[in-house]
Design a protein around this motif. Structure first.
Motif, short mmCIF file in Angstrom:
data_model
loop_
_atom_site.label_atom_id
_atom_site.label_comp_id
_atom_site.label_asym_id
_atom_site.label_seq_id
_atom_site.Cartn_x
_atom_site.Cartn_y
_atom_site.Cartn_z
N VAL A 138 1.15 -1.27 0.09
CA VAL A 138 0.04 0.17 0.16
C VAL A 138 0.46 1.24 -0.12
CG1 VAL A 138 -1.56 1.32 1.41
CG2 VAL A 138 -1.66 -1.08 1.14
N GLY A 139 0.04 1.90 -0.91
CA GLY A 139 1.30 3.38 -0.86
C GLY A 139 0.20 4.65 -1.02
N PHE A 140 -0.99 4.84 -0.07
CA PHE A 140 -1.44 5.88 0.18
C PHE A 140 -2.43 5.45 1.09
CE2 PHE A 140 -4.57 8.40 -0.36
CZ PHE A 140 -4.16 9.56 0.67
N PHE A 141 -3.18 5.62 2.01
CA PHE A 141 -4.48 5.99 2.43
C PHE A 141 -4.94 6.77 3.57
CE2 PHE A 141 -5.94 3.94 6.78
CZ PHE A 141 -6.86 2.97 6.10
N LEU A 142 -6.73 6.35 2.98
CA LEU A 142 -7.26 7.53 3.49
C LEU A 142 -8.41 7.06 4.33
CD1 LEU A 142 -7.34 10.80 3.85
CD2 LEU A 142 -8.86 10.57 1.85
N ASP A 143 -9.10 7.55 5.10
CA ASP A 143 -9.83 6.98 5.84
C ASP A 143 -10.40 7.91 7.27
OD1 ASP A 143 -11.63 4.83 7.28
OD2 ASP A 143 -11.19 4.17 8.50
#
Length: 206
Positions: free
Chosen positions: A34-39
């Motif tokens: 995973v290179g980018f994560f948004l929650d």
């Protein structure tokens, strides 16, 4: 805490459709990070974050010259495609065609999910049909081997689609082993399934 193994499950089965002679289920198993994560609303369980390794698998059936897939998945293949006088390229992309509930997450949905490969090596694919086995990952540009997921909470939808992407996961694909084809089944079962993290991480980017 929910298991991240249920974070992405698209697809289903064509129950009762007998597999003709020569039909084969083809499975691709991607690995990546995973290179980018948004929650934005904290609706996931904290097990995904930047740097999390994952596996993603896609299974589809070949029946003669046709490819059978679940209604919510599209398979796009270009062999030696030329656009606006640019150099020819090969591309294969598996993506959703309709939003659906986020499995294992209450009050959220997935609006778009893509697994794709793009490359200037025009020997990576031999035709515009989905390959009967996974191609060599090296035939596609390292920066264009991608997984992405976009979603939102239910209150951010309009006409069934997300107004904003408050849930995002994007990743770089780093492996694509070639499994054996399975042509012994009596049913044509097809699915796109499985972001499965191999470690747990509580790090998040907002």
């Amino acid at each position: 805490m929910r298991s991240v193994r249920s974070i992405l499950v698209l697809g289903g089965a064509l129950v009762g459709l007998a597999q003709p002679a020569g039909a084969a289920l083809v499975t691709w198993v991607f690995g990546g990070t995973v290179g980018f994560f948004l929650d934005s609303h904290g609706v996931l369980d904290g097990s995904v974050g930047t740097g999390t390794p994952f596996d993603a698998s896609i299974t589809y059936a070949h029946v003669g010259s046709y490819t059978i897939a679940v209604p919510m998945m599209r398979i796009i293949v270009y062999d030696d495609y030329v656009y606006m006088a640019e150099p020819a390229y090969d591309q294969i992309d598996f993506n959703t065609s309709a939003p659906f509930s986020f499995p294992g997450v209450s009050g959220a949905q997935i609006d778009q999910a893509d697994i794709g490969l793009l490359g200037a090596d025009t020997g990576a694919l031999s035709s515009d049909a989905p390959p009967a086995s996974p191609p060599a990952l090296a035939g596609f540009e390292a920066s264009s081997r991608f997984f992405s997921l976009l979603g939102c909470i239910d209150t951010e939808t309009s006409s069934g689609y997300c107004n904003t992407d408050s849930i995002e996961i994007s990743a770089h694909l780093t492996s694509l082993p070639e499994p054996a084809e399975d042509s012994t089944g009596g049913l044509a079962a097809v699915a796109l399934a499985g972001l499965a993290a191999r470690r747990r991480s509580r790090s998040r980017e907002r």
